[in-house]
Design a protein around this motif. Structure first.
Motif, short mmCIF file in Angstrom:
data_model
loop_
_atom_site.label_atom_id
_atom_site.label_comp_id
_atom_site.label_asym_id
_atom_site.label_seq_id
_atom_site.Cartn_x
_atom_site.Cartn_y
_atom_site.Cartn_z
N PHE A 187 35.30 28.59 22.92
CA PHE A 187 36.46 29.24 22.31
C PHE A 187 37.45 28.20 21.82
CE2 PHE A 187 34.75 32.59 24.95
CZ PHE A 187 34.76 33.66 24.07
N MET A 188 37.88 28.35 20.58
CA MET A 188 38.81 27.41 19.96
C MET A 188 40.16 28.09 19.76
SD MET A 188 36.36 25.88 16.98
CE MET A 188 37.74 24.94 16.33
N TYR A 189 41.20 27.29 19.65
CA TYR A 189 42.49 27.80 19.20
C TYR A 189 43.07 26.77 18.24
CZ TYR A 189 44.13 24.76 22.98
OH TYR A 189 44.34 23.69 23.80
N ASP A 190 43.92 27.21 17.35
CA ASP A 190 44.45 26.32 16.33
C ASP A 190 45.25 25.19 16.95
OD1 ASP A 190 45.14 29.07 14.14
OD2 ASP A 190 43.43 27.73 14.13
N GLU A 191 45.12 23.99 16.41
CA GLU A 191 45.88 22.86 16.91
C GLU A 191 47.35 22.99 16.51
OE1 GLU A 191 44.66 20.64 18.88
OE2 GLU A 191 42.61 21.43 18.76
N GLU A 192 48.23 22.40 17.32
CA GLU A 192 49.67 22.56 17.11
C GLU A 192 50.13 21.98 15.78
OE1 GLU A 192 51.97 21.20 20.38
OE2 GLU A 192 50.74 22.20 21.87
N THR B 77 51.90 28.79 18.74
CA THR B 77 51.63 27.47 19.32
C THR B 77 51.45 27.62 20.82
OG1 THR B 77 52.96 26.41 17.61
CG2 THR B 77 52.54 25.14 19.60
N LEU B 78 50.50 26.89 21.36
CA LEU B 78 50.25 26.95 22.79
C LEU B 78 51.47 26.46 23.55
CD1 LEU B 78 47.76 27.62 24.64
CD2 LEU B 78 47.43 25.16 24.82
N ASN B 79 51.96 27.28 24.48
CA ASN B 79 53.08 26.90 25.33
C ASN B 79 52.52 26.24 26.59
OD1 ASN B 79 55.28 26.67 26.99
ND2 ASN B 79 55.96 28.78 26.80
N LYS B 80 52.49 24.92 26.59
CA LYS B 80 51.84 24.21 27.69
C LYS B 80 52.56 24.41 29.02
CE LYS B 80 49.78 20.73 24.67
NZ LYS B 80 49.68 19.29 24.32
N GLY B 81 53.82 24.81 28.97
CA GLY B 81 54.56 25.05 30.20
C GLY B 81 54.04 26.23 30.99
N ARG B 82 53.34 27.14 30.32
CA ARG B 82 52.81 28.32 31.01
C ARG B 82 51.51 28.03 31.74
NH1 ARG B 82 52.08 33.13 26.95
NH2 ARG B 82 51.25 34.05 28.85
N ILE B 83 50.81 26.98 31.32
CA ILE B 83 49.46 26.76 31.81
C ILE B 83 49.38 26.45 33.31
CG2 ILE B 83 47.32 25.46 31.44
CD1 ILE B 83 48.35 27.27 29.10
N PRO B 84 50.21 25.54 33.85
CA PRO B 84 50.08 25.22 35.29
C PRO B 84 50.21 26.43 36.19
CG PRO B 84 51.43 23.57 34.18
CD PRO B 84 51.21 24.68 33.20
N GLU B 85 51.17 27.30 35.89
CA GLU B 85 51.37 28.49 36.74
C GLU B 85 50.16 29.42 36.67
OE1 GLU B 85 54.65 32.05 37.50
OE2 GLU B 85 54.95 30.58 35.90
N MET B 86 49.62 29.62 35.47
CA MET B 86 48.45 30.49 35.32
C MET B 86 47.23 29.88 35.99
SD MET B 86 49.02 31.67 31.35
CE MET B 86 47.61 32.80 31.32
N ALA C 103 44.22 27.93 30.86
CA ALA C 103 44.37 28.01 32.32
C ALA C 103 43.01 27.97 33.00
CB ALA C 103 45.12 29.29 32.69
N ILE C 104 42.02 28.63 32.42
CA ILE C 104 40.67 28.61 32.98
C ILE C 104 40.12 27.19 32.98
CG2 ILE C 104 38.27 29.29 32.49
CD1 ILE C 104 39.45 32.00 31.50
N GLU C 105 40.34 26.47 31.88
CA GLU C 105 39.87 25.09 31.78
C GLU C 105 40.48 24.23 32.89
OE1 GLU C 105 39.27 21.64 28.37
OE2 GLU C 105 40.75 23.23 28.04
#
Length: 361
Positions: free
Chosen positions: A38-43, A54-63, A120-122
């Protein structure tokens, strides 16, 4: 032989359906494959050329932490993706909507909804490789170009509504702060029977006084806890004992409990019927908990003498701004400082300076 037949393919057990005259496919995918396919568009791609935020990287650690800490009872909703290649659906039986979805390995599969789940899965797989055997549902559409993908993103998010903080607190059984708020709301005065469990605002004619989210936040203030801190059994008892003891010296709370004063009238006239009053009392309570039992009881008794009416000039520019209640952090602080003065509690030099800065702002 077609290009599709000559390529290696991913094969997903799937169910075929139809929306708006277009086919879609519901499949399951092992978590280990999610970061790979699965891909997502680069920032750096301009927004007009992207199909999602745009991917909000701040959300990733909590998820990711949610997955890592709850490997046996987590729930992740389906990912929605568009396949930018020719696909094949092999039916199990003729004219059946159950079969295998075959997708070329070199196909571009773009996430329309779920890029934060993917990230988050990654991250979670790095700490818990055993999660790789789990599956997540995936809703596949055939890619019809950038405009269609952008419209899909808009449509998927148009009617998404987060639950109110109170309802989220009600249903969150992992969070100890939510557990404590529910316990107090159901078992202790002044909250039992007077807590709004679903909404984070109280209707004008409601018989409730406090919101569940407000109680949760007040407990954090009272016990000096951050948003990610838990509560042990001793702290739960401390909180319950404090609010029960405080209730004795809040005459208007007792009048409402005894049906001598309506909740609606109470909210209209008194600041102690609102979140700012509860939060300010929690700040004061944090200081009271540092005292010995005798001193604490003396200070609690003085609370009964406080004039909580909105019309009291003491609350001007503190709880009240331009004739209206304000629940800003600065107003909660200023209200708590005034309460401390009326109780004869010491106020630090830093707090006095902070108070002056707020009042003169």
């Amino acid at each position: 032989m077609s290009n599709f037949e000559s390529n290696y393919c991913y094969s997903f057990p799937a169910v075929r359906g139809q929306q708006a005259g277009k086919p879609f496919y519901i499949a399951t995918c092992p978590l280990r494959l999610i970061p790979k396919i699965f891909m997502y568009d680069e920032e750096e791609v301009p927004v007009e050329l992207r199909a999602q935020r745009t991917l909000n990287k701040g959300r990733i650690p909590e998820m990711a932490r949610y997955l890592v800490e709850s490997p046996h009872d987590y729930v992740f909703s389906a990912i929605t993706a568009s396949i930018g290649a020719e696909i094949d659906f092999v039916e199990v039986d003729k004219n059946s909507n159950i079969g295998n979805l075959k997708v070329p390995m070199d196909a571009q599969i773009l996430i329309n909804d779920g890029q934060h789940r993917r990230a988050a899965i990654e991250e979670a797989l790095k700490e818990r490789p055993e999660l790789s055997q789990d599956n997540i549902a995936v809703l596949f559409f055939v890619d019809e170009g950038l405009q269609r993908s952008q419209q899909m993103f808009a449509d998927l998010n148009k009617y998404a509504v987060r639950p109110s903080p109170s309802l989220g607190t009600m249903y969150d059984h992992r969070d100890q702060a939510s557990e404590l708020a529910r316990y107090l709301a159901l078992n202790t005065k002044p909250f039992a029977g007077f807590t709004e469990f679903e909404r984070s605002t109280i209707a004008v004619k409601s018989s409730k006084l406090f919101t569940l989210s407000g109680i949760k936040q007040a407990n954090r203030v009272l016990l000096g806890k951050g948003t990610k801190d838990g509560f042990d059994n001793d702290e739960r008892q401390v909180a319950a004992t404090f609010w029960e003891a405080l209730n004795i010296y809040m005459p208007e709370w007792i009048q409402v409990q005894n049906k001598q004063l309506s909740a609606a009238e109470f909210r209209q006239e008194y600041i102690s019927a609102h979140g700012i009053g509860l939060q300010a009392l929690a700040l004061v309570g944090k200081e009271l908990l540092k005292l010995n039992d005798t001193e604490k009881q003396k200070k609690l008794k003085l609370i009964a003498n406080i004039n909580w009416l909105k019309s009291n000039p003491a609350w001007t520019h503190r709880a009240m701004q331009h004739g209206r209640l304000s629940k800003a952090i600065s107003n909660i602080f200023l209200t708590s400082t005034q309460i401390k003065r009326e109780l004869g509690l010491p106020i630090s030099k830093d707090d006095v300076q902070k108070e002056n800065e707020y009042l003169n702002a």
